[in-house]
Structures are given as structure tokens and as C-alpha cells.
Design an enzyme around this catalytic site. Structure first.
Site, PDB file in Angstrom:
ATOM      1  NE  ARG A   1       3.471   7.448   4.190  1.00  0.00           N
ATOM      2  CZ  ARG A   1       4.242   6.852   3.272  1.00  0.00           C
ATOM      3  NH1 ARG A   1       4.813   5.693   3.500  1.00  0.00           N
ATOM      4  NH2 ARG A   1       4.487   7.457   2.114  1.00  0.00           N
TER       5      ARG A   1
ATOM      6  CG  HIS B   1      10.031   5.459   5.314  1.00  0.00           C
ATOM      7  ND1 HIS B   1       8.988   6.340   5.273  1.00  0.00           N
ATOM      8  CD2 HIS B   1       9.809   4.589   4.294  1.00  0.00           C
ATOM      9  CE1 HIS B   1       8.169   6.016   4.285  1.00  0.00           C
ATOM     10  NE2 HIS B   1       8.654   4.961   3.676  1.00  0.00           N
TER      11      HIS B   1
HETATM   12  P1  NDP Z   1      -1.845   1.444  -4.300  1.00  0.00           P
HETATM   13  O1  NDP Z   1      -2.531   2.740  -4.548  1.00  0.00           O
HETATM   14  O2  NDP Z   1      -1.559   0.530  -5.431  1.00  0.00           O
HETATM   15  O3  NDP Z   1      -2.649   0.599  -3.230  1.00  0.00           O
HETATM   16  C1  NDP Z   1      -3.312   1.140  -2.160  1.00  0.00           C
HETATM   17  C2  NDP Z   1      -4.531   0.294  -1.930  1.00  0.00           C
HETATM   18  O4  NDP Z   1      -5.089   0.659  -0.656  1.00  0.00           O
HETATM   19  C3  NDP Z   1      -5.615   0.503  -2.964  1.00  0.00           C
HETATM   20  O5  NDP Z   1      -5.856  -0.747  -3.575  1.00  0.00           O
HETATM   21  C4  NDP Z   1      -6.805   0.970  -2.133  1.00  0.00           C
HETATM   22  O6  NDP Z   1      -7.980   0.333  -2.485  1.00  0.00           O
HETATM   23  C5  NDP Z   1      -6.482   0.442  -0.773  1.00  0.00           C
HETATM   24  N1  NDP Z   1      -7.203   1.130   0.312  1.00  0.00           N
HETATM   25  C6  NDP Z   1      -7.381   2.457   0.481  1.00  0.00           C
HETATM   26  N2  NDP Z   1      -8.078   2.671   1.601  1.00  0.00           N
HETATM   27  C7  NDP Z   1      -8.362   1.461   2.137  1.00  0.00           C
HETATM   28  C8  NDP Z   1      -9.074   1.027   3.291  1.00  0.00           C
HETATM   29  N3  NDP Z   1      -9.636   1.917   4.098  1.00  0.00           N
HETATM   30  N4  NDP Z   1      -9.149  -0.300   3.539  1.00  0.00           N
HETATM   31  C9  NDP Z   1      -8.584  -1.207   2.699  1.00  0.00           C
HETATM   32  N5  NDP Z   1      -7.892  -0.838   1.577  1.00  0.00           N
HETATM   33  C10 NDP Z   1      -7.799   0.472   1.309  1.00  0.00           C
HETATM   34  O7  NDP Z   1      -0.477   1.820  -3.535  1.00  0.00           O
HETATM   35  P2  NDP Z   1       0.769   0.901  -3.197  1.00  0.00           P
HETATM   36  O8  NDP Z   1       0.313  -0.479  -2.963  1.00  0.00           O
HETATM   37  O9  NDP Z   1       1.855   1.142  -4.171  1.00  0.00           O
HETATM   38  O10 NDP Z   1       1.215   1.588  -1.825  1.00  0.00           O
HETATM   39  C11 NDP Z   1       0.404   1.520  -0.673  1.00  0.00           C
HETATM   40  C12 NDP Z   1       0.958   2.388   0.434  1.00  0.00           C
HETATM   41  O11 NDP Z   1       2.214   1.885   0.866  1.00  0.00           O
HETATM   42  C13 NDP Z   1       1.265   3.828   0.012  1.00  0.00           C
HETATM   43  O12 NDP Z   1       0.118   4.644   0.075  1.00  0.00           O
HETATM   44  C14 NDP Z   1       2.300   4.240   1.023  1.00  0.00           C
HETATM   45  O13 NDP Z   1       1.664   4.749   2.180  1.00  0.00           O
HETATM   46  C15 NDP Z   1       2.989   2.937   1.375  1.00  0.00           C
HETATM   47  N6  NDP Z   1       4.338   2.871   0.778  1.00  0.00           N
HETATM   48  C16 NDP Z   1       5.416   2.716   1.604  1.00  0.00           C
HETATM   49  C17 NDP Z   1       6.689   2.684   1.101  1.00  0.00           C
HETATM   50  C18 NDP Z   1       7.867   2.450   1.979  1.00  0.00           C
HETATM   51  O14 NDP Z   1       8.991   2.756   1.589  1.00  0.00           O
HETATM   52  N7  NDP Z   1       7.690   1.919   3.169  1.00  0.00           N
HETATM   53  C19 NDP Z   1       6.948   2.893  -0.328  1.00  0.00           C
HETATM   54  C20 NDP Z   1       5.735   2.907  -1.133  1.00  0.00           C
HETATM   55  C21 NDP Z   1       4.491   2.951  -0.574  1.00  0.00           C
HETATM   56  P3  NDP Z   1      -8.993   0.840  -3.587  1.00  0.00           P
HETATM   57  O15 NDP Z   1      -8.141   1.145  -4.762  1.00  0.00           O
HETATM   58  O16 NDP Z   1      -9.852  -0.356  -3.730  1.00  0.00           O
HETATM   59  O17 NDP Z   1      -9.642   2.041  -3.022  1.00  0.00           O
END
Ligand code: NDP
Length: 398
Positions: A284, A332
């Protein structure tokens, strides 16, 4: 019920009559075994353009056969937008992160009947989650639907930046043959240290895809990965982002935007990176401080910045990320390839079928439910609001 779907505009040359390919690969499960969306039926052909206004996410027949009203619009920003005018009596709002219908606290207050917000994609930061919690609105997204495609986009962007692909391509268009101009900023990924902020679906898929490039892989996460994965990928775990950025040449950002990650990459953190590092941010835009990125590219602290996420979206015409040096930005699009659209349109339909039939929505799709973070939302998000400043999106049209 009244359902509003806020979707991006059709192609400038009109809705496609034909496609570049005749179909898309059939995928039944994601890498961790989770099944792709399983609605009872779909009314579109996989591979069609569904995320734009005329595509309607393939929902019109389904909703109208059940007697519901579907409003589809791309006009989403400002008090006079179709979205804001239709919102007061809407029961359900569907929006895509690529063209987000920001559901701010003020808009949620106006949407007195709103009960369900569906993100057709992943990332519900365009919804004031705290306001949704307070109002008892259910927030859902289509977890995993486009994560692998985003990982592919990230690998593409890492290589494009490091190998100086975009300026080199431009020399071809400009009828040049300027080898030295192309080579003076061209490096190899081999041997570099690459780190991901978060190793969720996307972050882990990036690590897996980069392993054969003979790089050294790093990650930071709130919940550490299982030991066998760390060993298999030869990962170095960092308990905090600072210790990781100090040793990496390339950083890929893959955490959700929430109160804890907003402006994580500011002047202070960027100053701890190696001079000449690269950042790839497809998570984001607001996870990075807009001006700090520009300053770092201008000073040479960063050698390149790429990604496809901005704040707000659409960004104003004079957004500095459009013109800053050494960038490889796209609009995006990482998560809205035609196969991704097929999956998230089917996921929206699955959620709607569950909602109308009062069946439980899959836990992996829930972000907020019953007045609290729920399902995957309770794991990956923290409550709060990251929509502040989104009204700047009205400037795109001015
Ligand atoms: P997931 O939910 O699989 O992964 C997100 C990860 O972020 C989780 O493992 C979580 O860890 C971790 N996390 C949360 N907060 C923190 C932090 N403060 N520091 C380190 N790690 C953190 O989602 P995805 O991997 O599928 O997607 C991730 C993000 O990518 C989405 O939220 C979205 O914003 C973005 N995205 C962008 C797209 C695009 O078209 N550009 C499309 C899809 C997604 P834990 O579980 O250990 O809390």
C-alpha cells in the site's frame, strides 16, 4: 437489498470484444491448500474483464434474479459522486483496492443501512476499520485471490529496477543504441541481499520465487515462519524491520496497511538502509512516506523505487511519484490480472450467496465481524483508520 459496486472505468477504446488468449489456466487450490472461491454458480466466462464498470463483476443477473438492486459506478470521490449520493440507503458496498471507494468514518455515518463491505481483492485499508467495528459492519476480502500474481509482479519489478530495464526500453523507442547510458545503472540480482517486510501469502511466494536467483533471503514478521521453511529457503529472520534494512540491497514490502505500518518507511528508516538500496512496494502506498521516498531517490540513498500502490488512488496528476527519478511505478494493477479477476469475482459471489442464505462466510475472508476484528483480519490487521487524506483523490479529475 441495494448493492453498490464501485469499479474502475472501462478501457478507453470500449469493453473488449476479444481477448489476447482463449482461456486461463484452471487452478483449484492455492499453495497452502486453501480452495479458490466456490460459489454455487458464476454468470461469466473465466478470463473476461470483470473489474470495470461494464464487467460488473459478473453479478447483475444473479442479483436481479433475487430481486436486489445493483448500482455500478466508477464515480466514487467527493460529496457529489454517484457513490456518495447512493450510499445512504445502500445495504452492501463492493469495492476494489485498485479503485477504492474510501469508506471513511463520515461516509459510514451517512450509510445508515450498510451492513456488509466486500473488498473484491485483498486489503481493506480503504475502509475505516474502527468505524466499521463501532457500527457492526462486516468487512470481508477475497484472501489469496491475487497473491501469487502480485508475487510475480514483484519479481518483475525487482529485475526491472536492478537491470535498468525501463530506461533501456525507452532508448529503443527513442531509436537509440546507447549501451553506456543503459549500463551505467545496470546491476545483477545475483549475490544481493533481498528482504521482505512480512512473509504472508505474497511475501513467502516472493521468497520462494527468488530462491533460484542465488540471492540471500531475509524476512521480518510478527509471527515467525516454521523452521522447515526457514531452512529450505535459507532465510535470515529479523525481529524488527530496522535490523533487516541495514543489511539488504532490496526490500519488498508485503504487509497490510494498518495503524502500525502507516508511514513505516519514513526518513528515519530509509536513512538506516544501505546507500543505493531498492524498494519495491506493492502493498500500500501509505506504508511509505511520499516525500521521504522522493527525497531518497533524489539524494541517491535509494537507487530505485517501484510498485503499483499509491495514496490516494487515483493519485492526482501532480503526485510526485509520477515524476521522481529512477522509479518503476505502474497504476495499481498487480492484483487485477484477468485470472485474478475471475477468482475475486467468484469470491464476491460466494460471499453474497452466504450472506443472502445466512450461511457463515469463510473465516479466511473475514476482516471485521460482530463488532471486532475477525478471521484473517484478527491475525493480520490491527484496528484503526488509515483512510485519512483520501479526499485528495478528488484532485485526480481537476
Ligand atoms: P497475508 O495476510 O497473507 O499477509 C500479510 C502478512 O503481513 C501477514 O503474514 C502478517 O503477519 C504480516 N504483518 C502484518 N503486520 C505486520 C507488521 N507490522 N510487520 C511485519 N509483518 C506484518 O496477505 P497477502 O500476503 O496476500 O497480502 C499482503 C498485502 O498486500 C495486502 O494486505 C494488500 O495490502 C497488498 N496487496 C496488494 C495487491 C496489489 O494488487 N498490489 C493485491 C493483493 C494484496 P502475521 O500474520 O504474522 O500477523
Amino acid at each position: 437489498m441495494k448493492i453498490i459496486a464501485v469499479l474502475y472505468d472501462d478501457p478507453v477504446n470500449g469493453y473488449p470484444k476479444t481477448y489476447a488468449r482463449d482461456g486461463i489456466p484452471k487452478i483449484e487450490r492455492y499453495p497452502d491448500g486453501q480452495t479458490v472461491p466456490t460459489p454455487k454458480k458464476i454468470d461469466f466466462k473465466p478470463g473476461q474483464l470483470l473489474g470495470c464498470v461494464s464487467g460488473e463483476l459478473g453479478l447483475r443477473k444473479f442479483l436481479e434474479d433475487l430481486g436486489h438492486t445493483l448500482i455500478v459506478t466508477s464515480d466514487k470521490d467527493g460529496a457529489n459522486s454517484v457513490f456518495e449520493r447512493e450510499l445512504p440507503d445502500a445495504d452492501i458496498v463492493i469495492s476494489q483496492p485498485f479503485w477504492p471507494a474510501y469508506l471513511t468514518k463520515e461516509r459510514i455515518a451517512k450509510a445508515r443501512k450498510l451492513k456488509l463491505a466486500i473488498t473484491a481483492g485483498i486489503g481493506s485499508d480503504h475502509v475505516d476499520l474502527q468505524a466499521a467495528i463501532d457500527r457492526g459492519i462486516t468487512v470481508t476480502e477475497i484472501t489469496y485471490c491475487n497473491s501469487i500474481g502480485v508475487a510475480e509482479h514483484i519479481v518483475m519489478m525487482i529485475l526491472a529496477l536492478i537491470r535498468n530495464y525501463i530506461p533501456s526500453y525507452q532508448w529503443v523507442i527513442d531509436q537509440g543504441w546507447n549501451i553506456a547510458d543503459c549500463a551505467e545503472r545496470s546491476y545483477d540480482l545475483e549475490g544481493m541481499h533481498v528482504g521482505t517486510v512480512a512473509a504472508g501469502h505474497i511475501g513467502l511466494a516472493v521468497l520462494r520465487r527468488l530462491k533460484p536467483f542465488d540471492v540471500k533471503l531475509h524476512y521480518t514478521e510478527r509471527h515467525r515462519l516454521p523452521e522447515n521453511i526457514e531452512k529450505d529457503l535459507n532465510l535470515t529472520y529479523h525481529p524488527d524491520v530496522e535490523s533487516m534494512v541495514r543489511v539488504c540491497d532490496v526490500i519488498t514490502i508485503n504487509c497490510p496497511l494498518h495503524a502500525e505500518t502507516e508511514h513505516m518507511f519514513n526518513d528515519a528508516l530509509i536513512s538506516k538502509m544501505k546507500r543505493g538500496s531498492y524498494i519495491i512496494n506493492t502493498a500500500r502506498g501509505k506504508i511509505c512516506d511520499r516525500e521521504a521516498i522522493v527525497r531518497a531517490l533524489e539524494s541517491g540513498q535509494l537507487a530505485g523505487y517501484a510498485g503499483d500502490v499509491w495514496f490516494p488512488q487515483p493519485p492526482p496528476k501532480d503526485h510526485p511519484w509520477r515524476t521522481m527519478p529512477h522509479h518503476g511505478m505502474t497504476p495499481h494493477i498487480a492484483g487485477t490480472s484477468l485470472p485474478a479477476q475471475t477468482r475475486y469475482a467468484a469470491g464476491v459471489r460466494e460471499i453474497l450467496e452466504c450472506w443472502f442464505e445466512r450461511r457463515p462466510i469463510r473465516d479466511e475472508y473475514l476482516i471485521v465481524d460482530g463488532g471486532k476484528l475477525a478471521g484473517i483480519g484478527a491475525h493480520s490487521y490491527i484496528a484503526g483508520d488509515t483512510t485519512r487524506g483520501s479526499e485528495e483523490a478528488t484532485r485526480f479529475n481537476s
